[in-house]
Write an enzyme that holds these catalytic residues in place. Structure first.
Site, PDB file in Angstrom:
ATOM      1  N   ARG A 177      85.399  71.016  74.576  1.00  0.00           N
ATOM      2  CA  ARG A 177      85.324  71.702  73.289  1.00  0.00           C
ATOM      3  C   ARG A 177      86.716  72.164  72.874  1.00  0.00           C
ATOM      4  NH1 ARG A 177      81.864  75.562  72.388  1.00  0.00           N
ATOM      5  NH2 ARG A 177      80.388  75.239  74.077  1.00  0.00           N
ATOM      6  N   GLU A 197      72.568  74.167  66.599  1.00  0.00           N
ATOM      7  CA  GLU A 197      71.451  75.110  66.554  1.00  0.00           C
ATOM      8  C   GLU A 197      71.726  76.017  65.350  1.00  0.00           C
ATOM      9  OE1 GLU A 197      71.229  78.148  69.576  1.00  0.00           O
ATOM     10  OE2 GLU A 197      69.137  78.596  69.101  1.00  0.00           O
ATOM     11  N   LYS A 238      79.986  81.494  69.010  1.00  0.00           N
ATOM     12  CA  LYS A 238      79.120  82.065  67.987  1.00  0.00           C
ATOM     13  C   LYS A 238      78.770  83.514  68.301  1.00  0.00           C
ATOM     14  CE  LYS A 238      76.734  77.906  66.384  1.00  0.00           C
ATOM     15  NZ  LYS A 238      75.420  77.238  66.408  1.00  0.00           N
TER      16      LYS A 238
END
Length: 570
Positions: free
Chosen positions: A267, A42, A277
């Site tokens: 992850r 994104e 983020k």
RNA sequence: UGGGGGAUGGUGUAAUGGCAACACACAUGGCUCUGGACCAUGCAAUUGGGGUUCGACUCCCUGUCCCCCAGCCA
């Protein structure tokens, strides 16, 4: 630059569970032996080392299996996304060495198609427009242990839903007043299946479609369909999407379209930093770092500016592997990865970070000479260079101790050491200022040891680096340490900002470098002997203005022995 | 105490019914004109309990612990 990925990197990998799945799919012909992956960021922030793992996995899989990998921006939330981010992502993926060829896509490319799919869902009775407020929807959702309740709008007719959805699209309703929902099961133990939102109203400008739309599809609806449209075979994402998979499959099945398979992996987490983020954005916005590309940031642009190479990051990702359990990789692994590469490739120079003047009293005043130095002992091809020597030089402050402890092999009163590639010198005197600080050491040299070897076979325990005072280049050097003092800054109740390392940046000015470094280039990596690996700062350095970033210090077994901090405060 | 995942040395990753291996870290020694690099050696693990089996990290049962989910974020 950096575009080539050598074959040597390929051989490192063992089989992981994802490759096992693909092998099996190829064996059974599930996807006609095709492998088509995608990296779907994104564009709401900069890419970091965690994304690198996903990039290396997705593009790496495609390369290994002779398949394809798309770059797709998952841009369905206009209020968070910006073009600045898409540009940085394109730059970073390219820098990492991967190529999506002509397959650069955006979920927003599919808005029209997605809208049609939503209409299809309404027509088949699988979606409805709901007028409940966000709070009401939450209340109706139930809890982890209790089922939810049906929305009072759940049984609207297909015609009414069609009409309402169309008017939502046309902008008749304000944000939040209506939403399109999938009609699944409010009692499902999987909360994602309790009539999840498909479309929400947002009168917001989208970075690509501008004001064209005021309804935007949700991730769950968009992602699988985008994968389907692109005929992705293996849709690889992180663990938190595991219980979204039934929904991913539900949409594709209801719509009767091509079905990729979603596979989840753990992850990457790195010690002594944060990799979310949201947190990184906070560090940037609140000024704890100097932007997304601050060399202390775990972003790809930060690591790049710090001096990490694409190859070292790729290799790191390969070595770390891929599995399903939550892990925290020691940042030392990343450091090891860049050291390993730079040891092989970085040309060596001498640079004095904290200069201490040395006068060689028996070296003729005004005389100077050129001495030969090896550029890279690990690489004979790298050749040699000449380094100027004269009566007054700078040595590292740490390399002299008036009252040395045991095992200190460097310079001390009366002691003889080798000046690298130059001469043996013996300390004969010390000059102090009024406060007792040593401001100069005086030595005598042995002319017979020119080049660094004694014809009489005598040995010295220490070899230290130096720079001729007259020829020295002045430079600023920035030393970086880990951003946080705790291995896991997120652990415990205290705010992660509480464990920010106040000493993560140390700026040294008046550093003295050998003149050959005048030719240092941005993007180049250099070893300052006995000190570490450095690169020219890509933003602040300029012709005549040398500013170096320390990528990583050299291992320092003396510092370890002396009980100093690892990471080497110089 | 709903659902979905996970647990192998200090840290990661392998071994998928057949000698628990590799890397990093750590330790010791060697070598060295970088206290770097390199070489050698060492330390060190299958979440507890039960079962199946000649044989279990692997299969079965059971316990414990950890992670994720109640956005109109992705």
């Amino acid at each position: 630059m950096n575009g080539n990925i050598d074959a040597a990197e390929e051989s490192v990998k063992g089989r992981d569970f994802i490759r096992a799945i693909i092998d099996e799919d190829n064996r059974t012909g599930k996807y006609e032996k095709r492998v088509h992956t995608r990296f779907p960021p994104e564009p709401n922030g900069y890419l970091h080392i965690g994304h690198a793992k996903s990039i290396c996995l997705n593009f790496g899989l495609a390369r290994e299996y002779g398949g394809l990998c798309n770059l797709r921006f998952d841009d369905t939330n206009p209020t968070k996304e910006e073009s600045e981010y898409v540009e940085s992502i394109i730059e970073d993926v390219t820098w990492l060495g991967f190529d999506w060829e002509e397959r650069l896509f955006y979920a927003s490319d599919y808005f029209e198609k997605l809208y049609e799919y939503a209409v299809q869902l309404i027509k088949s009775g699988d979606a409805y427009v709901c007028d409940l407020t966000a709070e009401e929807i939450r209340a109706h959702r139930g809890t982890l242990t209790e089922p939810g309740e049906n929305s009072p709008f759940r049984d609207r007719s297909v015609e009414e839903n069609l009409d309402l959805f169309s008017r939502m699209k046309d902008g008749e309703f304000p944000d939040g007043s209506k939403i399109l929902r999938a009609k699944i099961d409010m009692a499902s133990p999987n909360l994602n299946m309790r009539d999840p939102a498909i479309y929400r109203i947002k009168h917001a400008s989208h970075h690509r479609t501008g004001a064209k739309w005021c309804v935007y599809p949700m991730y769950d609806f968009t992602h699988g369909l985008s994968d389907s449209i692109e005929r992705i075979t293996h849709s690889i994402c992180t663990l938190e999407f595991e219980d979204h998979r039934p929904l991913y499959d539900w949409f594709l099945e209801k719509l009767g379209v091509y079905r990729p398979q979603q596979i989840e992996f753990a992850r990457l987490n790195l010690s002594y930093t944060v990799l979310s983020k949201r947190k990184l954005l906070q560090l940037v916005e609140e000024g704890f770092v100097d932007g997304w590309s601050d060399p202390r940031m775990p972003t790809l642009s930060g690591l790049r500016r710090r001096g990490f190479t694409a190859e070292s990051i790729r290799r790191f990702c390969d070595e770390v592997g891929v599995a399903k359990r939550d892990v925290v990789i020691d940042v030392a692994r990343l450091e090891n990865s860049i050291r390993e590469e730079l040891n092989r490739t970085a040309p060596r120079f001498m640079g004095v970070l904290n200069p201490l003047k040395m006068v060689i009293t028996n070296y003729p005043e005004g005389q100077e000479e050129m001495l030969e130095a090896v550029n890279n002992p690990e690489d004979p091809e790298a050749g040699k260079r000449s380094v100027p020597f004269s009566r007054e030089i700078f040595i590292e402050r740490d390399d002299f101790l008036e009252d040395p402890p045991r095992k200190f092999f460097r310079l001390a009163p009366g002691r003889e050491v080798r000046l690298r590639y130059a001469y043996f010198v013996t300390c004969t005197d010390i000059v102090k200022d009024g406060d007792g600080n040593i401001i100069e050491v005086r030595c005598s040299y042995d002319p017979a040891t020119r080049g660094g070897d004694a014809p009489d076979g005598r040995k010295v325990k220490g070899t230290i680096h130096w720079v001729s005072a007259k020829h020295a280049l002045d430079a600023e050097v920035r030393l970086y340490d880990r951003l946080f003092t705790r291995s896991n800054p997120m652990e415990g109740k205290s705010d992660f900002l509480a464990s920010l390392n106040p000493d993560s940046l140390q700026v040294l000015s008046g550093c003295k470098l050998e003149p050959a470094l005048a030719g240092a280039e941005k993007g180049g990596n250099y070893q300052f002997e006995r000190t570490g690996y450095f690169c020219l700062d890509s933003r602040d350095a300029a012709p005549g203005k040398l500013i170096f970033n320390r990528t990583v210090p050299l291992r320092d077994s003396w510092a370890k022995m002396a009980g100093k901090e690892p990471g080497g405060k110089a």
